[in-house]
Design a protein around this motif. Structure first.
Motif, PDB file in Angstrom:
ATOM      1  N   ILE A  84      52.733  67.232  38.474  1.00  0.00           N
ATOM      2  CA  ILE A  84      53.176  66.274  37.457  1.00  0.00           C
ATOM      3  C   ILE A  84      54.249  65.355  38.032  1.00  0.00           C
ATOM      4  O   ILE A  84      54.292  64.149  37.733  1.00  0.00           O
ATOM      5  CB  ILE A  84      53.699  67.016  36.210  1.00  0.00           C
ATOM      6  CG1 ILE A  84      52.557  67.807  35.562  1.00  0.00           C
ATOM      7  CG2 ILE A  84      54.305  66.040  35.207  1.00  0.00           C
ATOM      8  CD1 ILE A  84      52.988  68.632  34.374  1.00  0.00           C
ATOM      9  N   SER A  85      55.121  65.908  38.894  1.00  0.00           N
ATOM     10  CA  SER A  85      56.167  65.087  39.517  1.00  0.00           C
ATOM     11  C   SER A  85      55.558  63.982  40.369  1.00  0.00           C
ATOM     12  O   SER A  85      56.007  62.824  40.320  1.00  0.00           O
ATOM     13  CB  SER A  85      57.081  65.965  40.377  1.00  0.00           C
ATOM     14  OG  SER A  85      57.769  66.903  39.596  1.00  0.00           O
ATOM     15  N   TYR A  86      54.537  64.332  41.146  1.00  0.00           N
ATOM     16  CA  TYR A  86      53.878  63.304  41.963  1.00  0.00           C
ATOM     17  C   TYR A  86      53.160  62.274  41.090  1.00  0.00           C
ATOM     18  O   TYR A  86      53.150  61.082  41.413  1.00  0.00           O
ATOM     19  CB  TYR A  86      52.894  63.959  42.934  1.00  0.00           C
ATOM     20  CG  TYR A  86      53.551  64.464  44.196  1.00  0.00           C
ATOM     21  CD1 TYR A  86      54.064  63.576  45.142  1.00  0.00           C
ATOM     22  CD2 TYR A  86      53.673  65.825  44.445  1.00  0.00           C
ATOM     23  CE1 TYR A  86      54.677  64.022  46.300  1.00  0.00           C
ATOM     24  CE2 TYR A  86      54.279  66.290  45.609  1.00  0.00           C
ATOM     25  CZ  TYR A  86      54.781  65.390  46.524  1.00  0.00           C
ATOM     26  OH  TYR A  86      55.396  65.846  47.671  1.00  0.00           O
ATOM     27  N   ALA A  87      52.582  62.722  39.993  1.00  0.00           N
ATOM     28  CA  ALA A  87      51.900  61.788  39.084  1.00  0.00           C
ATOM     29  C   ALA A  87      52.911  60.815  38.477  1.00  0.00           C
ATOM     30  O   ALA A  87      52.647  59.609  38.373  1.00  0.00           O
ATOM     31  CB  ALA A  87      51.180  62.569  37.990  1.00  0.00           C
ATOM     32  N   ILE A  88      54.090  61.315  38.090  1.00  0.00           N
ATOM     33  CA  ILE A  88      55.128  60.450  37.522  1.00  0.00           C
ATOM     34  C   ILE A  88      55.636  59.471  38.574  1.00  0.00           C
ATOM     35  O   ILE A  88      55.862  58.293  38.287  1.00  0.00           O
ATOM     36  CB  ILE A  88      56.280  61.299  36.946  1.00  0.00           C
ATOM     37  CG1 ILE A  88      55.793  62.080  35.729  1.00  0.00           C
ATOM     38  CG2 ILE A  88      57.467  60.413  36.561  1.00  0.00           C
ATOM     39  CD1 ILE A  88      56.794  63.079  35.196  1.00  0.00           C
ATOM     40  N   LEU A  89      55.833  59.962  39.804  1.00  0.00           N
ATOM     41  CA  LEU A  89      56.263  59.073  40.887  1.00  0.00           C
ATOM     42  C   LEU A  89      55.262  57.937  41.085  1.00  0.00           C
ATOM     43  O   LEU A  89      55.656  56.761  41.187  1.00  0.00           O
ATOM     44  CB  LEU A  89      56.420  59.867  42.189  1.00  0.00           C
ATOM     45  CG  LEU A  89      56.662  59.025  43.452  1.00  0.00           C
ATOM     46  CD1 LEU A  89      58.003  58.292  43.374  1.00  0.00           C
ATOM     47  CD2 LEU A  89      56.591  59.888  44.711  1.00  0.00           C
ATOM     48  N   LEU A  90      53.984  58.270  41.153  1.00  0.00           N
ATOM     49  CA  LEU A  90      52.965  57.239  41.371  1.00  0.00           C
ATOM     50  C   LEU A  90      52.877  56.282  40.189  1.00  0.00           C
ATOM     51  O   LEU A  90      52.645  55.078  40.371  1.00  0.00           O
ATOM     52  CB  LEU A  90      51.612  57.897  41.628  1.00  0.00           C
ATOM     53  CG  LEU A  90      51.487  58.637  42.966  1.00  0.00           C
ATOM     54  CD1 LEU A  90      50.136  59.341  43.079  1.00  0.00           C
ATOM     55  CD2 LEU A  90      51.673  57.669  44.137  1.00  0.00           C
ATOM     56  N   LEU A  91      53.088  56.790  38.987  1.00  0.00           N
ATOM     57  CA  LEU A  91      53.099  55.912  37.818  1.00  0.00           C
ATOM     58  C   LEU A  91      54.272  54.933  37.906  1.00  0.00           C
ATOM     59  O   LEU A  91      54.120  53.736  37.634  1.00  0.00           O
ATOM     60  CB  LEU A  91      53.211  56.756  36.550  1.00  0.00           C
ATOM     61  CG  LEU A  91      53.118  56.007  35.218  1.00  0.00           C
ATOM     62  CD1 LEU A  91      51.746  55.365  35.052  1.00  0.00           C
ATOM     63  CD2 LEU A  91      53.396  56.964  34.053  1.00  0.00           C
ATOM     64  N   LEU A  92      55.428  55.449  38.308  1.00  0.00           N
ATOM     65  CA  LEU A  92      56.611  54.602  38.451  1.00  0.00           C
ATOM     66  C   LEU A  92      56.431  53.556  39.541  1.00  0.00           C
ATOM     67  O   LEU A  92      56.710  52.365  39.341  1.00  0.00           O
ATOM     68  CB  LEU A  92      57.833  55.471  38.763  1.00  0.00           C
ATOM     69  CG  LEU A  92      59.130  54.738  39.096  1.00  0.00           C
ATOM     70  CD1 LEU A  92      59.611  53.907  37.912  1.00  0.00           C
ATOM     71  CD2 LEU A  92      60.203  55.734  39.547  1.00  0.00           C
TER      72      LEU A  92
END
Length: 537
Positions: A84-92
Motif C-alpha cells: 500500500i505504501s508503494y501504491a500511495i507513493l506512485l499515486l503521489l
C-alpha cells in the motif's frame, strides 16, 4: 512501436532518471543544468498529447526517485503495509508528474503559437506550475528545481529578488537553450543543411546566467548591506537523537529529558539562545508542573532562554479539546516569554483533510498523539541577548516548524513582521535514513537567501546546523547522532526585495502565461491562401 517513438520514451525516461541525482543525498547539483535536455529533445515536432505524456513520464520517474522516502515514513512509522505504501507513493508521484507533463505540452504549444520566439517564454510555464504546486491541495513544493543549486552560493543570490522560482527559471532556460542548440547541430552530422541558429535563446541564457553570477558575487561581498545596523548573537542547538519508536513512551520520558539536560549543559553558559527541536518534550508542557520547574532550572543554569517544541492543549467553545504544534520561548526565570503555533500543518501527518465528511475512514499515516489545529500565523518572538554594557535591546526572530520551512511566502512573513534571524525546529525522525532530511535541510538555504536572514536549525535526529544570511552552511550535524552545536549569527533587518514584495516574479510568470493563453484563444487565424491553377499555353 516505431523507432522514433521508442527513442522519445527513452529520452523522457533519461531525464526522469537524472532528476533525483540533482538533489541530496546525491547532490550533483550541476546535473540540473542538463537533466531536462533529453526531455526537450523529444518535444520537437510532436503532437501536444504525446508531449504531455512524455513529460508526465519524466516527472513521475523523477519524483519517484526524489520522494522514495515516503515509503519509509509510512511503513516504518505509520505501520502501513509495504504494497500500500508503494501504491500511495506512485499515486503521489503520478500526480506530481502531471506538472512536468503540462510544462512539456506548453513547450510544443508555444512553438506553434509563436514560431521561433515563443519558446523563450517556456520557463514562465515551469515557474507558474511550481507556484501552483506550492499552493494547490494544501501545497507540496518539495524539491522545486531551484533547490538543486543550494551549494552554488553565487548563483542562488538572485533569490533575494525572485525567490527560489527565479533559480528554477534560470535552470530551465539553460536546459532549453542546450536542447535547441543540439537540435540545430544534428543536421551537421546527418549531412543536411542546418536550420537557423537559435541565437536568441542561447544569448538570453548566457546573458542571464552571467548577470546572475556577477550579482551573486557582489551580494556575497556584503557591499550592498554595509550601512545596515546589525548585532551578533550566540545560538546553540540541541540534537537529542530520540528514537521515534520511544519518543512518546512514558517509560523513556526521564531518559529523554536527561539527554536534553546533558546536551544543553555541553553548550555552556555563553549562549544567548538555546534551541531544542520540534515536539522536544514528550508531554504537554503546560500540563506538567514538575517538568516546567525542571526546564526552568536548566534555562537558569544555561543563563539563556530555551526555545522548545511542545504540544499545546486548547478547547473549543463546546469544551472539546484540540492540540497545537507549538514552540515555547522559556526564560531563565521560568516564564513563557512567547509561543508560536504551527500554521501550515502536514496533511495526513498532523490532520486528515475533510475527515468529518469525505475522508472519515482514514487515519493519519504517521503515529502521534492526535490531530492538530492550525495556529494564527507568523508570530515573531523576541528576547534580550547578553551584553557587557548593560541591558541589550530585544532581538526578534521567527520560528518555522518542520514542514513550514518549505513554503517561501510563509517564512517571508516572519521577515516582514520584523524578524532579525530565523529558527526552524523539526523532527525528521519520520524519514529514517533516507534522502529526505538532507533535502529538507537544503531548502532552508534558499529561505536564508530570499530574506538574507541567518537560520538556526534544530532537528531531533538531524540534520541540525546553522546557515548565514547568504546561504552559506556554517555548521551541520550528522544524522542519528547526539549533537550540541553553537554559532555566532548575524541579527539584522536587510528587508530584501523578496521580503518586501514576495513572489511577484512568479506571479508575473503566471500573468505572462495567462496572456499567452488568451492570445492563443482569441488570435485571428490567417485565411488559407488559395491556389490558382495554371493552364498550359
Amino acid at each position: 512501436m516505431d523507432r522514433a517513438r521508442a527513442r522519445q520514451i527513452l529520452f523522457a525516461c533519461a531525464s526522469g532518471l537524472l532528476l533525483p541525482f540533482c538533489f541530496p543525498k546525491f547532490d550533483f547539483g550541476a546535473l540540473a543544468w542538463v537533466a531536462l535536455v533529453p526531455l526537450h529533445l523529444t518535444l520537437d515536432h510532436i503532437p501536444k498529447r504525446r508531449a504531455f505524456w512524455l513529460g508526465w513520464l519524466t516527472g513521475t520517474i523523477g519524483f519517484t526517485g526524489i520522494m522514495a522516502w515516503v515509503v519509509t515514513a509510512m511503513t516504518t512509522y505509520g505501520k502501513v503495509p509495504l504494497p500500500i505504501s508503494y501504491a500511495i507513493l506512485l499515486l503521489l508521484t503520478a500526480y506530481l508528474g502531471v506538472y512536468v507533463g503540462l510544462y512539456s505540452l506548453s513547450v510544443v504549444w508555444l512553438r506553434d503559437l509563436i514560431p521561433r520566439y515563443g519558446i523563450l517564454l517556456a520557463p514562465c510555464f515551469w515557474v507558474s506550475l511550481e507556484l501552483l504546486r506550492t499552493y494547490f491541495l494544501s501545497g507540496l513544493p518539495w524539491c522545486l528545481l531551484g533547490y538543486s543549486q543550494y551549494r552554488r552560493i553565487e548563483i542562488i543570490q538572485i533569490a533575494d529578488h525572485f525567490g527560489v522560482y527565479g533559480v528554477s527559471f534560470l535552470i530551465v532556460l539553460v536546459n532549453l537553450a542546450l536542447a535547441e542548440l543540439i537540435s540545430w547541430m544534428m543536421p551537421f552530422f546527418r549531412g543536411f543543411r542546418p536550420a537557423r541558429l537559435p541565437w536568441e535563446l542561447a544569448t538570453t541564457a548566457v546573458l542571464l546566467v552571467t548577470l546572475s553570477w556577477h550579482y551573486g558575487s557582489w551580494v556575497t561581498s556584503e557591499a550592498p548591506f554595509s550601512d545596515i545596523p546589525r548585532s551578533t548573537i550566540t545560538v546553540g542547538v540541541v540534537q537529542p537523537n530520540i528514537d521515534q519508536a520511544v519518543k512518546w513512551d512514558l517509560a523513556f520520558r526521564d531518559e529523554t529529558m536527561a539527554r536534553f539536560d546533558r546536551l544543553t549543559d555541553q553548550l555552556g553558559s555563553g549562549m544567548d539562545l538555546v534551541v531544542w527541536p520540534e515536539a522536544a518534550t514528550p508531554f504537554v508542557l503546560e500540563r506538567e508542573r514538575d517538568y516546567q520547574l525542571q526546564l526552568a532550572a536548566w534555562a537558569a543554569r544555561a543563563q539563556a532562554p530555551i526555545l522548545l517544541g511542545s504540544p499545546a492543549l486548547r478547547f473549543y467553545s463546546d469544551r472539546r479539546p484540540y492540540l497545537l504544534n507549538s514552540a515555547y520561548l522559556l526564560t531563565p526565570e521560568g516564564q513563557v516569554l512567547g509561543r508560536y503555533d504551527k500554521h501550515h500543518l502536514v496533511p495526513f501527518g498532523e490532520y486528515i483533510p475533510l475527515k468529518s465528511s469525505v475522508l472519515f475512514f482514514l487515519d493519519k499515516l504517521v503515529e502521534g498523539i492526535g490531530d492538530f489545529e492550525a495556529g494564527p500565523g507568523s508570530t515573531v518572538l523576541s528576547f534580550a541577548p547578553k551584553s557587557a554594557d548593560g541591558p541589550a535591546r530585544p532581538v526578534k526572530f521567527g520560528v518555522a516548524i518542520c514542514y513550514e520551512v518549505i513554503f517561501p511566502d510563509l517564512v517571508r512573513r516572519f521577515a516582514t513582521n520584523g524578524a532579525e534571524f530565523l529558527v526552524t525546529i523539526t523532527n525528521d525522525g519520520w524519514f529514517g535514513n533516507s534522502s529526505a532530511p538532507a533535502q529538507h535541510f537544503a531548502m532552508v538555504v534558499l529561505r536564508s537567501v530570499e530574506n538574507h536572514l541567518a537560520f538556526a536549525r534544530s532537528a531531533n535526529t538531524g540534520i541540525s546546523g546553522f546557515i548565514d544570511p547568504f546561504g552559506r552552511i556554517l555548521d551541520s550535524s550528522a544524522l542519528f547522532t547526539e549533537a550540541a552545536l553553537q554559532a555566532r549569527l548575524t541579527a539584522w533587518q536587510p528587508h530584501t526585495f523578496y521580503t518586501r514584495h514576495g513572489d511577484v516574479f512568479a506571479y508575473g510568470c503566471v500573468l505572462i502565461c495567462a496572456l499567452l493563453c488568451l492570445f492563443g484563444l482569441f488570435r485571428t487565424k490567417e485565411p488559407a491562401h488559395g491556389t490558382t491553377a495554371i493552364t498550359p499555353a
